[in-house]
Design a protein around this motif. Structure first.
Motif, mmCIF file in Angstrom:
data_model
loop_
_atom_site.group_PDB
_atom_site.id
_atom_site.type_symbol
_atom_site.label_atom_id
_atom_site.label_comp_id
_atom_site.label_asym_id
_atom_site.label_seq_id
_atom_site.Cartn_x
_atom_site.Cartn_y
_atom_site.Cartn_z
ATOM 1 N N LYS A 203 52.032 44.374 59.916
ATOM 2 C CA LYS A 203 52.344 45.702 60.467
ATOM 3 C C LYS A 203 52.800 46.645 59.357
ATOM 4 N N PRO A 204 52.556 47.936 59.537
ATOM 5 C CA PRO A 204 52.905 48.911 58.486
ATOM 6 C C PRO A 204 54.419 49.035 58.287
ATOM 7 N N LEU A 205 54.763 49.843 57.294
ATOM 8 C CA LEU A 205 56.150 49.969 56.864
ATOM 9 C C LEU A 205 56.511 51.458 56.796
ATOM 10 N N ASP A 206 57.734 51.795 57.198
ATOM 11 C CA ASP A 206 58.221 53.184 57.085
ATOM 12 C C ASP A 206 59.682 53.119 56.674
ATOM 13 N N ILE A 207 59.956 53.599 55.464
ATOM 14 C CA ILE A 207 61.290 53.442 54.869
ATOM 15 C C ILE A 207 62.004 54.790 54.781
ATOM 16 N N HIS A 208 63.200 54.900 55.394
ATOM 17 C CA HIS A 208 64.067 56.064 55.188
ATOM 18 C C HIS A 208 64.616 55.999 53.770
ATOM 19 N N LEU A 209 64.330 57.004 52.974
ATOM 20 C CA LEU A 209 64.875 57.025 51.619
ATOM 21 C C LEU A 209 65.639 58.333 51.400
ATOM 22 N N HIS A 210 66.940 58.294 51.709
ATOM 23 C CA HIS A 210 67.789 59.477 51.496
ATOM 24 C C HIS A 210 68.291 59.554 50.062
ATOM 25 N N GLU A 211 68.188 58.472 49.334
ATOM 26 C CA GLU A 211 68.854 58.377 48.030
ATOM 27 C C GLU A 211 68.390 59.483 47.088
ATOM 28 N N PRO A 212 69.336 60.179 46.455
ATOM 29 C CA PRO A 212 68.981 61.339 45.632
ATOM 30 C C PRO A 212 68.576 60.955 44.217
ATOM 31 N N GLY A 213 67.989 61.907 43.537
ATOM 32 C CA GLY A 213 67.759 61.836 42.100
ATOM 33 C C GLY A 213 67.133 60.536 41.625
ATOM 34 N N GLU A 214 67.609 60.050 40.505
ATOM 35 C CA GLU A 214 66.995 58.880 39.885
ATOM 36 C C GLU A 214 67.186 57.612 40.714
ATOM 37 N N LEU A 215 68.253 57.551 41.493
ATOM 38 C CA LEU A 215 68.439 56.364 42.337
ATOM 39 C C LEU A 215 67.299 56.277 43.360
ATOM 40 N N GLY A 216 66.993 57.416 43.975
ATOM 41 C CA GLY A 216 65.880 57.436 44.921
ATOM 42 C C GLY A 216 64.545 57.194 44.237
ATOM 43 N N ALA A 217 64.386 57.786 43.051
ATOM 44 C CA ALA A 217 63.119 57.615 42.319
ATOM 45 C C ALA A 217 62.895 56.145 41.963
ATOM 46 N N PHE A 218 63.988 55.441 41.668
ATOM 47 C CA PHE A 218 63.890 54.010 41.366
ATOM 48 C C PHE A 218 63.384 53.239 42.599
ATOM 49 N N LEU A 230 50.757 44.100 47.071
ATOM 50 C CA LEU A 230 50.370 43.490 48.346
ATOM 51 C C LEU A 230 49.101 44.122 48.935
ATOM 52 N N GLY A 231 48.526 45.088 48.226
ATOM 53 C CA GLY A 231 47.324 45.749 48.745
ATOM 54 C C GLY A 231 47.595 46.504 50.037
ATOM 55 N N MET A 232 48.781 47.101 50.131
ATOM 56 C CA MET A 232 49.151 47.792 51.386
ATOM 57 C C MET A 232 48.916 49.309 51.321
ATOM 58 N N GLN A 233 47.976 49.725 50.480
ATOM 59 C CA GLN A 233 47.647 51.160 50.431
ATOM 60 C C GLN A 233 47.299 51.663 51.837
ATOM 61 N N GLY A 234 47.866 52.814 52.200
ATOM 62 C CA GLY A 234 47.596 53.387 53.516
ATOM 63 C C GLY A 234 48.473 52.823 54.619
ATOM 64 N N GLN A 235 49.345 51.873 54.258
ATOM 65 C CA GLN A 235 50.189 51.215 55.273
ATOM 66 C C GLN A 235 51.671 51.517 55.108
ATOM 67 N N VAL A 236 52.009 52.345 54.116
ATOM 68 C CA VAL A 236 53.423 52.569 53.818
ATOM 69 C C VAL A 236 53.756 54.060 53.869
ATOM 70 N N VAL A 237 54.864 54.386 54.546
ATOM 71 C CA VAL A 237 55.380 55.757 54.568
ATOM 72 C C VAL A 237 56.789 55.757 53.990
ATOM 73 N N LEU A 238 57.071 56.747 53.141
ATOM 74 C CA LEU A 238 58.448 57.000 52.718
ATOM 75 C C LEU A 238 58.944 58.246 53.448
ATOM 76 N N SER A 239 59.978 58.072 54.243
ATOM 77 C CA SER A 239 60.522 59.204 54.983
ATOM 78 C C SER A 239 61.656 59.857 54.184
ATOM 79 N N HIS A 240 61.682 61.169 54.218
ATOM 80 C CA HIS A 240 62.656 62.014 53.516
ATOM 81 C C HIS A 240 62.312 62.098 52.020
ATOM 82 N N ALA A 241 62.488 60.997 51.283
ATOM 83 C CA ALA A 241 62.146 60.989 49.838
ATOM 84 C C ALA A 241 62.713 62.218 49.134
ATOM 85 N N PHE A 242 63.977 62.508 49.440
ATOM 86 C CA PHE A 242 64.631 63.694 48.862
ATOM 87 C C PHE A 242 64.541 63.706 47.339
ATOM 88 N N CYS A 243 64.512 62.499 46.747
ATOM 89 C CA CYS A 243 64.500 62.418 45.283
ATOM 90 C C CYS A 243 63.355 63.223 44.677
#
Lengths: 391, 391
Positions: A203-218, A230-243
């Protein structure tokens, strides 16, 4: 059932008729003949848009219709998480609330929703199970994707991983993640765990990423690495990605996300830097929009109205030209359907007949004026008129 | 005329009646007796708010009601100024448009407006004169302050200073300034000129300051110096003042503005850093809100609806608690009336009876939900119901 919707203007173009057979748009053109026995609908020259997609919300948290809740919450993330857990104990029913909010979305022209559902050691899989039940109850009217979401932390709260696993076995569609460093204090451990669940269940993945700046970029880079491995292209969403709004090297990150087929979901909050719609699209990546929570203990703002969200996306990205404002609409229509993987989408022959009529000359006017929804069709049926559900 | 408005909830408090004699609120309390011959209004337990104040708009630019204008303007400030001047030549009538937009404001509960009016060597004082005429036509229904505004530049466009002087003699209320360095290329010269006009006419000053970072902070300091030197505390507004969102030394600037009695007008745009409502108030200064242009060639966004603006102020400043959201409302009510110098304001005995009833439990709900205006009173008279003007 066959329906002929006459005299509407798809995307603000010239007047056309839409022939709908069963759930599907089978012809679009001027002066289409009415098949015998077809139901006729008069579009009155109104603007026709594809029904909207809510790409990121939390149906199970909303207090919509429960009476006003006075917000006296402290300023930290943990204050919000703790307040929510405490207020939930006072008789909050996620099934009732999710259904109530989903119907409000439908009345305003949204027929596809990706919703997170909290999973933790206090409520177990109850919220996720309630949303799965709602998804089934609304099948044929709305499409709901359920993300099993460790809102209170995953590794820091032993037992949660097993509950997420259970929620997925119970029918949740998508694995949720949350701030691998900021909340779970273990970016490698957290991401290995959620990717592991994703692989196990297919099943696909959706990750909340609030982490700012370089911490989020990491965390973003760790996510890219695992997606490619894992060859999961098209199966992953990053939500927010404020970084992406914070770091100077964002251009390289947009390109890397595009290459890894990772989409970004944004709520376009006015109060902080966020991913740029223009930059993500220029890099060839996918970006779409959602409300996040609506009228809950986290925030009193937001409405089950994707035109309002498109307006906020447009304002945030300083889209002033009509061609730019069309991108703002795309974040709650085509691009959201693509990013979430909702099939048969669009105002086109072969697509499912989910559409909205509004009084507006152009797409841009619909976005900036958020006019009432005069008519909403879902699966080829009229489901709402003037904001009132047909049933 | 005497009116008794029964059963409304001022600012969301307990139910009360308001006695209105002529234009003035003369009593507020539970179970007030109806004077003989008084008109009775039923507030139906609705939330009562003071009628709103639009602190910064451009009535004379709006294309509201003219049909959709497709925006294909380039990205620079000068592109926007040039486009506007070009489209104006195509038969745009500032008198009609200003009146149209003012009425839309009234229907949505705004009774006091500070509007800029372009003055330049092409249109002369026509826009300012039209707004002065509108101000007089609406006297007794709405209060309009007219700012004579050198939109195309002041010193860079010889003859404009004399036209501003003429506009003020013709009745404009306030002297306008614009980007002393960015547009006029001469910060000292520009500010000396506008302060000079202000002193000559004994009229207040309102300066658009888009200039970012240290360039804006420099102009801000020059403005403070002149305000103090001329004893103009309480007479100067800086509009936008984006630099306060940019520079690390902003805290000292907030304090200096407060000490000089200079208010800040903000539109709270989601797309860039702006002055902080919290910081300005904490420093003891004044800050209030406005839409800026509405549906014009600069921007297609914005509505003649100050509750929507309050919502955007709240989102921008990340006000989530009810007590914070009350500040967002204050930027379009009390603080805007103070900052612009509109007298007899408020929902209090002795104030002019300008008020709005909406279906909302609390002030915060009114801000986040922007509900329809069920009833609008101005000068003690019912002027609109359900968004429709009484006349």
């Amino acid at each position: 059932m066959t329906t002929l919707l006459r005299n509407c203007r798809p995307m603000g173009g010239t007047a056309a008729d839409l022939l709908i057979e069963g759930e599907v748009i089978t012809a679009i053109g001027a002066g289409l003949p009415a098949p015998e026995g077809a139901t006729l609908l008069d579009g009155q020259g109104m603007l026709a848009l594809p029904a909207f997609v809510e790409g990121h919300t939390h149906l199970d948290k909303s207090r919509w219709g429960m009476g006003w809740w006075v917000n006296e919450v402290g300023p930290r993330l943990i204050d919000r998480i703790d307040t929510e857990r405490a207020t939930r104990r006072g008789g909050f029913d996620p099934a009732t609330q999710s259904a109530r909010l989903a119907r409000e979305f439908l009345a305003r022209g949204t027929t596809r929703i990706r919703s997170f559902a909290d999973v933790d050691t206090e409520i177990g899989t109850a919220h996720s199970d309630a949303l799965v039940a709602l998804r089934e109850a609304l099948r044929g009217t709305m499409d709901i994707q359920v993300v099993a979401f460790p809102q209170s932390g995953l590794l820091v709260r032993p037992g949660t991983l097993e509950l997420l696993d259970q929620a997925l076995r119970n029918g949740a569609d998508i694995v949720g993640g949350l701030d691998p460093s900021g909340i779970d204090r273990d970016p490698k451990g957290h991401l290995d765990a959620v990717f592991g669940l994703s692989e196990k269940h297919g099943k696909p993945l959706d990750i909340h990423l609030h982490e700012p700046g370089e911490l989020g970029a990491f965390a973003l880079e760790l996510t890219i690495e695992r997606t490619l491995a894992l060859g999961m292209q098209g199966q992953v969403v990053l939500s927010h990605a404020f970084c992406l709004g914070d770091v100077a090297r964002a251009p390289a990150l947009y390109a890397a996300l595009a290459e890894a087929g990772i989409a970004v979901a944004t709520t376009a909050p006015p109060s902080r830097a966020v991913p740029s719609v223009r930059a993500m699209r220029a890099a060839g990546g996918r970006i779409f929009a959602g409300n996040d929570g609506i009228r809950d203990t986290w925030t009193p703002y937001n409405m089950p109205d994707m035109l309002q969200r498109a307006m906020l996306v447009g304002l945030k990205n300083e889209f002033r030209r009509d061609d730019e404002i069309a991108w703002a609409l795309a974040t709650v229509t085509d691009w959201a359907a693509e990013g979430c993987g909702f099939a048969a989408y669009g105002l086109a022959v072969g697509a499912r007949a989910d559409l909205v009529l509004v009084e507006a000359e152009t797409v841009a006017e619909a976005v900036v004026a958020t006019p009432p929804r005069r008519l909403v069709l879902s699966h080829g049926r009229v489901v709402a008129r003037d904001g009132v559900l047909a049933s």
